[in-house]
Design a protein around this motif. Structure first.
Motif, PDB file in Angstrom:
ATOM      1  N   VAL A 103       0.893  -1.144  -0.070  1.00 55.36           N
ATOM      2  CA  VAL A 103       0.096  -0.094   0.117  1.00 55.36           C
ATOM      3  C   VAL A 103       0.991   1.255  -0.169  1.00 55.36           C
ATOM      4  O   VAL A 103       1.855   1.304   0.640  1.00 55.36           O
ATOM      5  N   ARG A 104       0.614   2.276  -0.856  1.00 51.80           N
ATOM      6  CA  ARG A 104       1.286   3.292  -0.955  1.00 51.80           C
ATOM      7  C   ARG A 104       0.564   4.619  -0.614  1.00 51.80           C
ATOM      8  O   ARG A 104      -0.889   4.445  -0.598  1.00 51.80           O
ATOM      9  N   GLU A 105       1.309   5.696  -0.112  1.00 53.91           N
ATOM     10  CA  GLU A 105       0.545   6.848   0.243  1.00 53.91           C
ATOM     11  C   GLU A 105      -0.272   7.611  -0.605  1.00 53.91           C
ATOM     12  O   GLU A 105      -1.239   8.283  -0.582  1.00 53.91           O
ATOM     13  N   GLY A 106       0.380   7.644  -1.896  1.00 51.51           N
ATOM     14  CA  GLY A 106      -0.200   8.369  -3.165  1.00 51.51           C
ATOM     15  C   GLY A 106      -0.524   7.538  -4.314  1.00 51.51           C
ATOM     16  O   GLY A 106      -0.250   6.144  -4.301  1.00 51.51           O
ATOM     17  N   LYS A 107      -0.956   8.077  -5.435  1.00 50.42           N
ATOM     18  CA  LYS A 107      -1.599   7.375  -6.529  1.00 50.42           C
ATOM     19  C   LYS A 107      -0.118   6.829  -7.248  1.00 50.42           C
ATOM     20  O   LYS A 107      -0.139   5.797  -7.955  1.00 50.42           O
ATOM     21  N   ALA A 108       0.942   7.757  -7.163  1.00 46.88           N
ATOM     22  CA  ALA A 108       2.143   7.280  -7.927  1.00 46.88           C
ATOM     23  C   ALA A 108       2.724   6.190  -7.536  1.00 46.88           C
ATOM     24  O   ALA A 108       2.699   5.912  -6.234  1.00 46.88           O
ATOM     25  N   LEU A 109       3.232   5.398  -8.326  1.00 50.75           N
ATOM     26  CA  LEU A 109       4.011   3.939  -7.843  1.00 50.75           C
ATOM     27  C   LEU A 109       5.152   4.194  -7.082  1.00 50.75           C
ATOM     28  O   LEU A 109       5.757   3.508  -6.593  1.00 50.75           O
ATOM     29  N   THR A 110       5.779   5.580  -7.361  1.00 46.15           N
ATOM     30  CA  THR A 110       6.957   6.046  -6.496  1.00 46.15           C
ATOM     31  C   THR A 110       6.628   6.709  -5.524  1.00 46.15           C
ATOM     32  O   THR A 110       7.528   7.014  -4.676  1.00 46.15           O
ATOM     33  N   SER A 111       5.296   6.710  -4.768  1.00 45.25           N
ATOM     34  CA  SER A 111       5.090   7.382  -3.689  1.00 45.25           C
ATOM     35  C   SER A 111       5.478   6.407  -2.586  1.00 45.25           C
ATOM     36  O   SER A 111       5.614   5.238  -2.705  1.00 45.25           O
ATOM     37  N   LYS A 112       5.520   7.067  -1.257  1.00 49.71           N
ATOM     38  CA  LYS A 112       6.125   6.425  -0.067  1.00 49.71           C
ATOM     39  C   LYS A 112       5.281   5.100   0.375  1.00 49.71           C
ATOM     40  O   LYS A 112       3.923   5.065   0.479  1.00 49.71           O
ATOM     41  N   PRO A 113       5.769   3.977   0.360  1.00 51.22           N
ATOM     42  CA  PRO A 113       5.271   2.727   0.698  1.00 51.22           C
ATOM     43  C   PRO A 113       4.680   2.963   2.530  1.00 51.22           C
ATOM     44  O   PRO A 113       5.462   3.126   3.260  1.00 51.22           O
ATOM     45  N   LEU A 114       3.590   2.342   2.742  1.00 49.71           N
ATOM     46  CA  LEU A 114       3.057   2.352   4.156  1.00 49.71           C
ATOM     47  C   LEU A 114       3.749   1.094   4.785  1.00 49.71           C
ATOM     48  O   LEU A 114       4.138  -0.104   4.109  1.00 49.71           O
ATOM     49  N   PRO A 115       4.059   1.126   6.020  1.00 55.16           N
ATOM     50  CA  PRO A 115       4.558   0.083   6.873  1.00 55.16           C
ATOM     51  C   PRO A 115       4.149  -1.414   6.550  1.00 55.16           C
ATOM     52  O   PRO A 115       4.603  -2.464   6.896  1.00 55.16           O
ATOM     53  N   ASP A 116       2.639  -1.245   6.639  1.00 53.20           N
ATOM     54  CA  ASP A 116       1.892  -2.443   6.776  1.00 53.20           C
ATOM     55  C   ASP A 116       1.358  -2.655   5.458  1.00 53.20           C
ATOM     56  O   ASP A 116       1.048  -1.913   4.551  1.00 53.20           O
TER      57      ASP A 116
END
Length: 475
Positions: free
Chosen positions: A18-31
């Motif tokens: 799971v990532r914070e934003g729409k972009a595939l380069t956005s930050k992944p969430l820890p869980d």
């Protein structure tokens, strides 16, 4: 009514990224979002889904990909239980492909019956070159309401992208799906007159001078990437047909693919047995790995963490992808005495572990079970479940997978038939054959909607196959 989705991927990693934003380069969430979790769709863009979690473990909200390459990670839930397909019993082989054509009573009277491939019909032929087809690949299902894309490539360097317009039944399947607002292409009058999907050329991509060895669409399907024995990797604009980038190698490029969760990096292999990790923006090499033999097939698992590399010597190497996108060798399995020509990944389902479908030039298509852990989520072993005899000694044959029923392996062959093997428990790997081509069948592909099979041969002919539905046959 809100759209709900269920997570079906990530079975070996405890869920999907799971990532914070729409972009595939956005930050992944820890869980991770756990396999089996149910989410509500807040926004849908290409293959990216903004969700609100309804049940299961994982983040309450975020962005996920519904598919990686040809592996589905989330499945749309159908509201009415009566519309949910019932799995076939272990002793009954459900038909291959979902029906997409309405049959007549005249056709119904000609049915052979009893076989899971008996209602598959060749509905159309395509040919843009007399050179052997080397690879075919479908685009996504959710970018265009009226059609899907089919890319084909040949030994002479020809690359053609077709539009495959949906049939009436396919459009009904799409009724509850949301599509981007711009979809300005409508089926031709022929498609309206016949309940076949009409086919037209979307683009011809001109630039390669020798055989195409592999190709794949970008995640949002705006680009097609091709590799060739002319020592190049080329990036093409799907809509304009323009060649956007060309990166050259010191030797023929045998195969390439994007890293699933870092589309700014691609992996390629050349005939000097070297794997390259390269930057998509400028082609700069980030890592080189010398392999023991030329790599001819590459595939990531659904976690995106493990890369399977099939070699000319018949081995499969397992490499782990670290957080900084570097590859590290884990282990290898010697599968055959002849080369690997195709690896297709199949997620876990119906009590079966995830597996690989692998073509090797010793006349085998092999089903290989994948074992993860301990530690959890780490690929630790590949074990042969079963070998299917397929006529194959010279050509770079490809295989694919249909999830219909309990699943089918579909492979090309050098004896001119399309091989279809039932993979479900209790079905004893029963084999059926589609007989239509007059020369070896090199490549096969099934669309994500599981309604259309394409087979391609060594004289450049493509044949489109569909399943006929006789449940409401008109006179």
């Amino acid at each position: 009514m809100s759209q709900h989705w269920e997570v079906i991927g990530g079975t070996t990693k405890g869920g999907i990224v799971v990532r914070e934003g729409k972009a595939l380069t956005s930050k992944p969430l820890p869980d991770r979002l756990a396999t089996g979790a149910v989410v509500e769709e807040l926004e849908f863009a290409g293959v990216r889904l903004h969700f609100l979690k309804l049940s299961g473990a994982g983040p309450a909200t975020g962005w996920v990909s519904i598919a990686v390459e040809d592996t589905t990670l989330l499945s749309r839930k159908v509201a009415s239980p009566s519309t949910v397909p019932v799995a076939a019993s272990p002793t009954t082989a459900a038909p291959v492909l979902r029906p997409s054509l309405k049959g007549t009573r005249a056709l119904e009277s000609q049915r052979s019956g009893g076989d899971f491939a008996s209602d598959l019909t060749p509905v159309q032929e395509l040919q843009d070159s007399e050179s052997a087809v080397t690879c075919i690949v479908f685009g996504q299902e959710r970018l265009h309401k009226n059609y899907i894309l089919l890319a084909t490539a040949c030994k002479d360097g020809t690359v053609v992208v077709y539009r495959c317009y949906r049939t009436e039944m396919e459009m009904q399947m799409c009724a509850e799906m949301e599509f981007p607002p711009v979809d300005d292409c409508t089926p031709s009058s022929q498609a309206n007159q016949n309940d076949h999907s009409d086919i037209c050329v979307h683009q011809r991509l001109v630039g390669h001078s020798r055989a195409i060895t592999s190709m794949f669409f970008s995640m949002i399907e705006d680009q097609l990437v091709t590799t060739s024995t002319d020592k190049s990797v080329r990036f093409w604009c799907i809509d304009s047909g323009d060649m956007l980038k060309v990166f050259t190698d010191s030797s023929p490029v045998t195969v390439a693919l994007f890293q699933p969760f870092n589309p700014q990096v691609y992996v390629s292999a050349n005939s000097n047995a070297v794997l390259h990790l390269a930057n998509v923006a400028n082609g700069s090499v980030l890592q080189k790995l010398k392999m023991e033999a030329e790599v001819r097939a590459l595939k990531f698992d659904d976690s995106g963490m493990f890369l399977l590399a099939g070699t000319k010597s018949g081995s499969i190497h397992v490499l782990e992808c670290s957080e900084n996108s570097q590859l590290k060798f884990k282990f290898k399995v010697q599968l055959a005495r002849q080369g690997v020509t195709c690896i297709h990944y199949v997620p876990a389902r119906d009590g079966q572990p995830p597996c690989l479908l692998v073509n090797t030039a010793d006349s085998n298509a092999t089903i290989i079970d994948m074992t993860y852990g301990p530690p959890a989520g780490v690929l630790t072993n590949l074990a042969v479940r079963h070998r299917v005899r397929v006529a194959h000694s010279l050509l770079p044959l490809k295989c694919t997978y249909s999830p219909s029923g309990l699943g089918y392996l579909i492979s090309g062959s050098e004896d001119k038939d399309v091989y279809i093997c039932a993979l479900g428990k209790g079905q004893n790997y029963k084999m059926q054959f589609l007989k239509y081509h007059s020369v070896p069948v090199v490549a096969v592909a099934v669309n994500m909607q599981d309604t259309l099979l394409v087979s391609a041969d060594s004289l450049g002919k493509l044949v489109l196959w569909r399943r006929t539905d006789f449940s409401h046959s008109p006179d």
